[in-house]
Write a protein that holds these residues in place. Structure first.
Motif, PDB file in Angstrom:
ATOM      1  N   ASN A 211      53.320  19.598  29.088  1.00 12.81           N
ATOM      2  CA  ASN A 211      54.156  20.726  29.479  1.00 12.81           C
ATOM      3  C   ASN A 211      55.486  20.273  30.067  1.00 12.81           C
ATOM      4  OD1 ASN A 211      52.145  22.476  28.650  1.00 12.81           O
ATOM      5  ND2 ASN A 211      51.292  22.739  30.701  1.00 12.81           N
ATOM      6  N   ALA A 234      47.630  22.502  22.305  1.00  9.09           N
ATOM      7  CA  ALA A 234      47.756  23.832  22.897  1.00  9.09           C
ATOM      8  C   ALA A 234      47.375  23.831  24.374  1.00  9.09           C
ATOM      9  CB  ALA A 234      46.886  24.819  22.132  1.00  9.09           C
ATOM     10  N   LEU A 235      48.132  24.595  25.136  1.00  2.00           N
ATOM     11  CA  LEU A 235      48.105  24.717  26.593  1.00  2.00           C
ATOM     12  C   LEU A 235      48.781  23.536  27.289  1.00  2.00           C
ATOM     13  CD1 LEU A 235      44.570  26.237  27.352  1.00  2.00           C
ATOM     14  CD2 LEU A 235      46.735  27.411  26.861  1.00  2.00           C
ATOM     15  N   ASN A 236      48.992  22.449  26.567  1.00  2.00           N
ATOM     16  CA  ASN A 236      49.738  21.314  27.097  1.00  2.00           C
ATOM     17  C   ASN A 236      51.019  21.077  26.296  1.00  2.00           C
ATOM     18  OD1 ASN A 236      47.986  20.402  29.274  1.00  2.00           O
ATOM     19  ND2 ASN A 236      46.538  19.859  27.658  1.00  2.00           N
ATOM     20  N   GLN A 238      53.712  23.455  26.412  1.00  3.36           N
ATOM     21  CA  GLN A 238      54.602  24.543  26.839  1.00  3.36           C
ATOM     22  C   GLN A 238      55.950  23.996  27.310  1.00  3.36           C
ATOM     23  OE1 GLN A 238      52.380  26.552  29.883  1.00  3.36           O
ATOM     24  NE2 GLN A 238      50.782  27.257  28.479  1.00  3.36           N
ATOM     25  N   ASN A 269      55.263  25.684  22.530  1.00  2.63           N
ATOM     26  CA  ASN A 269      55.284  27.068  22.982  1.00  2.63           C
ATOM     27  C   ASN A 269      56.464  27.228  23.936  1.00  2.63           C
ATOM     28  OD1 ASN A 269      54.858  29.632  23.971  1.00  2.63           O
ATOM     29  ND2 ASN A 269      52.784  29.256  24.736  1.00  2.63           N
TER      30      ASN A 269
END
Length: 335
Positions: A211, A234-236, A238, A269
């Motif tokens: 992130n 995903a989730l890391n 961003q 993301n």
């Protein structure tokens, strides 16, 4: 008969004062020891610092290297990055250093308290590791120095290993010389931060694998182009934008650029978490397959403010959660 071995007894008040003196002395000595220990622990073997002088990066005689116990002038390991194992490099207040080489190895980190800039040789690259780049108040990091040639010189600053770029001083990575520009492009794997600095950017690529946060404040004068390409899972993956100054700089640049897009969304993301308007494009734009755009606050305008009705092509995902999105909108009408 008097006892010739009798001991002299100190008055009670004097004994108390003596004990107090020794106690204070022990405290002072302990504080000095802790101070020296902290000073030693502030450095790691392989860290470099400049002398307070004007010199080129590859002039080993103007560098000091920490060997674990002291700073060694003119180190046998060479200038920073000449050989593997360079730690954090500090440009000291009062020093002016010109990057006149591309070091063969990455340096662990960079702290700028003085002045640092590239020379007039296009193609120079400086690679920095996980400790990132910190420009402190009063520090200056520019594309080139006061003497520029007549060409367009391009340099690259790559910050890898999750290292961040923090500016609390002055950076100018897009310097004009008549009709030409000397520029520094940034590949950034960590955060873009700073609290009081003045920043003039050229191209920035956010290419982390964890992130990343954009929370730079102060003054951001320019962002020529930005690419969001975080390849973490995903989730890391961003890239969270919380900077009004950065967002306004993007919008101002896109407005000036007209029908040429300055923003590229490739992977990760992008999370718009700022109460500001981001004019992403006023021409047709595509969001890549590996890209998610999440709008949490504020406004994002895609393919906006163009009478020729440009198109947003969404191959990835667009999530609107508390913010506003305008897409494919003509002349600022709402859609």
């Amino acid at each position: 008969m008097k006892n010739r071995y009798a001991f002299f007894e100190m008055p009670h008040t004097q004994k108390t004062q003596t004990k107090s003196f020794f106690a204070r002395t022990l405290i002072v000595l302990a504080c000095l020891a802790l101070s020296f220990a902290a000073q030693a622990n502030a450095q790691a073997v392989g860290d470099y610092r400049s002398t307070v002088a004007v010199f080129n990066w590859n002039q080993t005689g103007n560098w000091e290297r920490w060997n674990g116990s002291t700073w060694v002038l003119n180190p046998p390991e060479g200038y920073p990055g000449q050989n593997a194992g360079t730690g954090v490099v500090t440009i000291r207040d009062g020093a002016t250093v010109t990057i006149n080489v591309t070091p063969a190895n990455a340096i662990g980190g960079l702290v700028v308290d003085g002045t640092l800039y590239f020379d007039n040789t296009s193609g120079r690259v400086l690679t920095v590791g996980a400790n990132g780049v910190l420009v402190n108040a009063g520090g200056i990091f520019n594309a080139t120095g006061p003497t520029q040639d007549s060409g367009n010189d391009t340099y690259t600053l790559t910050i890898q290993g999750g290292g961040s770029f923090t500016n609390n001083g002055t950076i100018n990575f897009r310097r004009p010389d008549d009709t030409n520009f000397d520029v520094v492009n940034i590949n950034l794997s960590g955060n873009l931060s700073g609290s009081v600095g003045t920043s003039t950017f050229n191209n920035i690529t956010f290419n982390g694998t964890n992130n990343q946060l954009i929370d730079i404040v102060g003054t951001v004068n320019n962002v020529q182009a930005v690419t969001f390409n975080n390849t973490g899972t995903a989730l890391n993956n961003q890239i969270t934008n919380q900077s009004v100054a950065f967002t306004n700089a993007l919008t101002a640049r896109q407005t000036a650029a007209g029908l040429t897009n300055i923003s590229t969304f490739t992977a990760g993301n992008y999370r718009h978490d700022v109460n500001a308007t981001y004019l992403v494009s006023n021409a047709s734009i595509t969001i890549g397959t590996n890209m998610t755009v999440t709008v949490l606050r504020g406004t994002m305008n895609f393919a906006h403010d163009n009478a020729s009705a440009p198109v947003l092509t969404l191959n990835g995902a667009l999530v609107v959660s508390g913010g506003t999105v305008n897409a494919g909108v003509n002349t600022n009408t709402t859609s």
